[in-house]
Scaffold this active site. Structure first.
Site, PDB file in Angstrom:
ATOM      1  N   HIS A 159      25.783  -1.772  -5.795  1.00 41.33           N
ATOM      2  CA  HIS A 159      25.041  -0.621  -5.286  1.00 41.33           C
ATOM      3  C   HIS A 159      24.113  -0.017  -6.341  1.00 41.33           C
ATOM      4  CE1 HIS A 159      24.069   1.973  -2.096  1.00 41.33           C
ATOM      5  NE2 HIS A 159      25.272   2.171  -1.599  1.00 41.33           N
ATOM      6  N   ASP A 205      20.371  -1.526  -2.224  1.00 39.77           N
ATOM      7  CA  ASP A 205      20.649  -0.446  -1.280  1.00 39.77           C
ATOM      8  C   ASP A 205      21.277  -1.007  -0.011  1.00 39.77           C
ATOM      9  OD1 ASP A 205      19.564   1.427  -3.009  1.00 39.77           O
ATOM     10  OD2 ASP A 205      17.540   1.166  -2.186  1.00 39.77           O
TER      11      ASP A 205
END
Length: 439
Positions: A411, A415
């Protein structure tokens, strides 16, 4: 008599120490020149060390799992004559046992949650129909498995712990069969369950087993360290989507029917084509993140790692330039790499440098998985088991073959929108498989 000190030689560029993963001798043993004495593992390979002299083993550097620095004492050997300086002989790297670590030394094997590995050669029929899969026979758990009983216990190979346990249980080791070259605890367990003269055991009862402490060494230690590093450094998230692979399965059957002398296709080559065709629009996924330097390298070529379960542990052989191969070439390379990894013949360059990893549990794929990223990569893809279920097509209910596809991402770099969009792009190709062959 004199004492000869054999020091651990330089066994690879940049290697400062090596781990003892196995001793072939013990204190008091007589060894001959060039006789194997220990197996040493580094980040790059496992090396078999041989005695440079003949004599009697007087001292060992440590136990299995201990680290020995280059130039430090490995063994001391009592030899005839005057003491001589220990030579630093060249050593042969056994690439058959190279772990899966990438060149950075920070890679980690990719595993689905709950543990498990990979059947790269599992055909789609098995993925769709796990009930048809018959577990491989294990000779250790069947009274007819293994070689004939041994004639005398003095000729039986077994560790002191196994002998002590057999004595406590009143088992004659000569009556215990083994599939290997020496008797293990598992062989004693099999004898208790299936051996002669054991009498009646109530349904549901099982043999009592003592607690065991298993030292985590060798490749198992590497896997443990790298899995922990991956989860510690990478904020994972996983996205799962359901894909209708009915048309893809039909196409696969047609291709196999006309394949001639080409290898039989499983779903994996077709999935890899879809992965490679969609990656140019999502370059952030085919990448490696050096978090120490704060640099993400987006790779133009797809070097696809294939998480593969072997007897030694989880390994990740790599398909180089997967984007340049057709489905038949991919099928051949998958089989070659899987066989090399499982037989211990994979070369070091075939086990490093992946830019994206694919992990599949084959017929054990489950409903969904949350695979762990192969650090320093930023994504890993995991197809799950194909099952047949009724679905609505308009107002009709028809049978369809469905498969969940999982993707775990870093992450810090990827995204959620990007990961979901990428899987939807793969889904479009798999549900309309003719598009796989359109430029």
């Amino acid at each position: 008599m004199a004492l000869f000190t054999f020091k651990l030689p330089d066994i690879g560029e940049g290697i400062a120490q090596a781990e003892i993963v196995g001793w072939h001798v013990k204190v008091g043993d007589r060894v001959e020149e060039d006789q194997p004495i220990a197996d040493m593992m580094t980040d790059k390979a496992t090396v078999e060390m041989e005695s440079p002299v003949a004599g009697t083993i007087m001292r060992l550097a440590g136990e299995e799992g201990d680290q020995v620095s280059i130039g430090a004492m490995l063994v001391e050997i009592e030899v005839e004559g005057e003491a001589v300086a220990a030579p630093m002989p060249p050593v042969e790297v056994i690439e058959a046992e190279v772990p899966f670590l990438p060149e950075t030394g920070r890679g980690t094997a990719s595993e689905a949650s709950g543990g498990g590995g990979e059947r790269l050669d599992a055909p789609l029929e098995e993925l769709a129909n796990p009930s048809n899969v018959v577990p491989e026979a294990n000779p250790l758990h069947h009274p007819s498995g293994g070689p004939p009983p041994r004639a005398g216990e003095d000729k039986i190979l077994a560790s002191p712990a196994v002998r002590a346990r057999a004595k406590d249980l009143g088992i004659d080791l000569a009556q215990v069969k083994s599939a290997g070259d020496h008797i293990r605890h598992a062989d004693l367990d099999a004898y208790l369950l299936y051996g002669q003269g054991q009498g009646y055991r109530a349904a549901g009862a099982s043999a009592r087993r003592p607690d065991e402490q298993v030292k985590v060494i060798g490749m198992r230690r590497r896997i443990a360290e790298n899995m922990a590093a991956s989860k510690r450094h990478i904020p994972h998230f996983t996205y799962v989507e359901e894909i209708d692979v009915t048309a893809l399965e039909t196409l696969r059957e047609q291709l196999n029917a006309s394949r001639g002398d080409k290898p039989k296709l499983t779903m994996l080559p077709l999935l890899i084509v879809a992965i490679c065709k969609t990656l140019p629009d999502f370059p952030m996924l085919n990448a490696r993140y050096d978090d120490e330097a704060g640099v993400v390298t987006r790779h133009g070529s797809v070097h696809l790692g294939l998480a593969t379960q072997t007897d030694a542990g989880l390994m990740v052989p790599v398909i180089r330039d997967a984007q340049d191969r057709n489905v038949w070439q991919l099928a051949s390379e998958i089989r070659r790499l899987a066989d090399a990894a499982r037989s211990g013949k994979a070369k070091s360059e075939e086990l490093s440098g992946s830019t994206l990893t694919l992990t599949s549990l084959g017929p054990l794929g489950g409903i969904a998985t949350t695979p762990v990223i192969n650090r320093p990569e930023v994504a890993i893809i995991g197809p799950n088991r194909v099952i047949e279920r009724p679905v609505f097509r308009g107002k009709e209910i028809v049978a369809a073959k469905l498969m969940n596809l999982s993707i775990s991402c870093d992450h810090r770099v990827v995204d959620g929108w990007d990961a979901a969009s990428y899987v939807q792009a793969i889904r479009k190709l798999l549900e309309n498989p003719a598009l796989l062959f359109v430029d």
